[in-house]
Design a protein around this motif. Sequence first.
Motif, PDB file in Angstrom:
ATOM      1  N   MET A  70       0.847  -1.191   0.000  1.00 26.58           N
ATOM      2  CA  MET A  70       0.000   0.000   0.000  1.00 26.58           C
ATOM      3  C   MET A  70       0.883   1.243   0.000  1.00 26.58           C
ATOM      4  SD  MET A  70      -3.085   0.943   2.654  1.00 26.58           S
ATOM      5  CE  MET A  70      -4.009  -0.508   2.118  1.00 26.58           C
ATOM      6  N   SER A  76       1.021   5.619   0.608  1.00 27.02           N
ATOM      7  CA  SER A  76       0.345   6.666   1.351  1.00 27.02           C
ATOM      8  C   SER A  76       1.050   7.983   1.103  1.00 27.02           C
ATOM      9  CB  SER A  76       0.327   6.359   2.849  1.00 27.02           C
ATOM     10  OG  SER A  76       1.608   6.535   3.421  1.00 27.02           O
ATOM     11  N   GLU A 107      -5.262  -0.637  -6.132  1.00 24.15           N
ATOM     12  CA  GLU A 107      -4.264  -0.338  -5.113  1.00 24.15           C
ATOM     13  C   GLU A 107      -2.919  -0.963  -5.449  1.00 24.15           C
ATOM     14  OE1 GLU A 107      -7.168  -1.816  -4.869  1.00 24.15           O
ATOM     15  OE2 GLU A 107      -7.261  -3.328  -3.289  1.00 24.15           O
ATOM     16  N   GLU A 144      -1.328   1.349  -8.048  1.00 25.13           N
ATOM     17  CA  GLU A 144      -0.791   2.554  -7.397  1.00 25.13           C
ATOM     18  C   GLU A 144       0.516   2.233  -6.677  1.00 25.13           C
ATOM     19  OE1 GLU A 144      -1.651   5.776  -7.532  1.00 25.13           O
ATOM     20  OE2 GLU A 144      -2.988   5.099  -9.122  1.00 25.13           O
ATOM     21  N   LYS A 145       0.613   1.066  -6.091  1.00 22.56           N
ATOM     22  CA  LYS A 145       1.856   0.663  -5.432  1.00 22.56           C
ATOM     23  C   LYS A 145       2.982   0.543  -6.447  1.00 22.56           C
ATOM     24  CE  LYS A 145       3.798  -3.058  -2.568  1.00 22.56           C
ATOM     25  NZ  LYS A 145       3.480  -4.311  -1.829  1.00 22.56           N
ATOM     26  N   GLN A 155      -1.424  -7.873   2.484  1.00 20.90           N
ATOM     27  CA  GLN A 155      -0.602  -6.809   1.916  1.00 20.90           C
ATOM     28  C   GLN A 155       0.271  -7.339   0.789  1.00 20.90           C
ATOM     29  OE1 GLN A 155      -0.266  -3.367   2.373  1.00 20.90           O
ATOM     30  NE2 GLN A 155      -2.249  -3.698   3.345  1.00 20.90           N
ATOM     31  N   LEU A 179      -1.526  -7.742  -2.534  1.00 19.21           N
ATOM     32  CA  LEU A 179      -2.182  -6.503  -2.952  1.00 19.21           C
ATOM     33  C   LEU A 179      -2.211  -6.328  -4.467  1.00 19.21           C
ATOM     34  CD1 LEU A 179      -3.427  -4.164  -1.227  1.00 19.21           C
ATOM     35  CD2 LEU A 179      -1.350  -2.870  -1.756  1.00 19.21           C
TER      36      LEU A 179
END
Length: 420
Positions: A1, A3, A157, A160-161, A326, A329
């Motif tokens: 993930m 952030s 997601e 995006e990672k 995770q 993901l």
Amino acid sequence: MTSKSASPSGEFRQYLPDLSTPRFTTMCRQNAREYAHDFLTKHNPPWLYGLYLHWRKLFKEPFRGVTSDGKIKPGLFQLQDEGLPIEKIVAAAQAVLSKASPAQRDSLLYHIDSPEWRSWSNPEFLLSDKGLRLDDLEDSSLRDAILAVLAATLSPEGYEKALAAMRINHFLGELVKSPAVMNEFSYNFVVFGTPSTERPWGWSFYGHHLCLNVFLVQRQIVISPWFTGAEPNEIDDGPYAGTRILHVEERLGLQLMQSLPPQSQQQAQIYKQMRDPAMQEGRWNRDDQRHLCGAYRDNRVVPYEGVIVSGMDASQQNLVWQIVEQYLLYLPESSRRIKLEQVRSFADETYFSWIGGFETDKEPFYYRIQSPVIIIEFDHHSGVFLTNEEPAKFHIHTLLRTPNGGDYGYALRPLIPSIE
């Protein structure tokens, strides 16, 4: 993930290298192929060239798969409908092929059974130049089409990672004034087989700190092996300032280890030091450091170590499954749920092991979760471009393997019926 952090730590900046040294004054003048040619002809650094030669030796071995004891455990994987939007993925891949020139298509396409599936690697050196390299493409629409394949295949997601890892790589290239070697698009894309809603095919996307191997058959997907890393693991300046990756895996791993009772902690902690004198020869090397299942380690024997997950209490087991999620993901949500349930079903054959300290949140560490159907590794590393000689929390390597022949979808291939 990933952030966005309002206050990046910037801890890594005290370890910025001296860019006036020959390593960087040479590197800043080179593109990726010149940089790789220099490495392959001058054998510098010697330790990495020696490792490269070992990798090529391993590559010549027929694929068997990572195991715990040298024996493949059969019957672990099956063909199944995972609800994968294969039509969308195929359409994205066909868009790439339609935009590519005949010469580019020749470079891009490999046979589904090509051994070149296994020739990915995560250092910045372009050691296996196949497919199309994104930063070579003068046509930005072709590059965008390739990224659209990633977006169509991965979860939102997960995509995006991947983008965050690429942007952090660009940030590192700017830090060391070598953007032609390390940038947001210094990655190769390869297609194996013919994109199809019925027949098996797949793709590979690899470069510095991001390597994804994706096998597709109808509505089923295997993303394994994959590697994701970052040095540093945050961006503290520029348009993507605040971007961070791999911190959730870090936090959950430490939380799990700290939650275990002392006896279980002792059992999980297989080595107290990150480079422990008790380690056998070969247990550590300068590139993989504590990792066992990195590039070219497709057939490695990795014995189970540590504490068994089924012996943990419910809250601790929940942390294990959060960590596993995770690491899953990149998978689309429907496939991720199915894979997670499969992993959970092996709780009584799943082991958690640890290297390093865990009493404070400052200590670097390594951990591994291993079962018959998954291996995940997390490792804090010493500097490669930054100058920290000891492992630090801003340089992280992570990876996932599917043992017992599951990598690259190999375990599924004999199960696929022929189509006349």
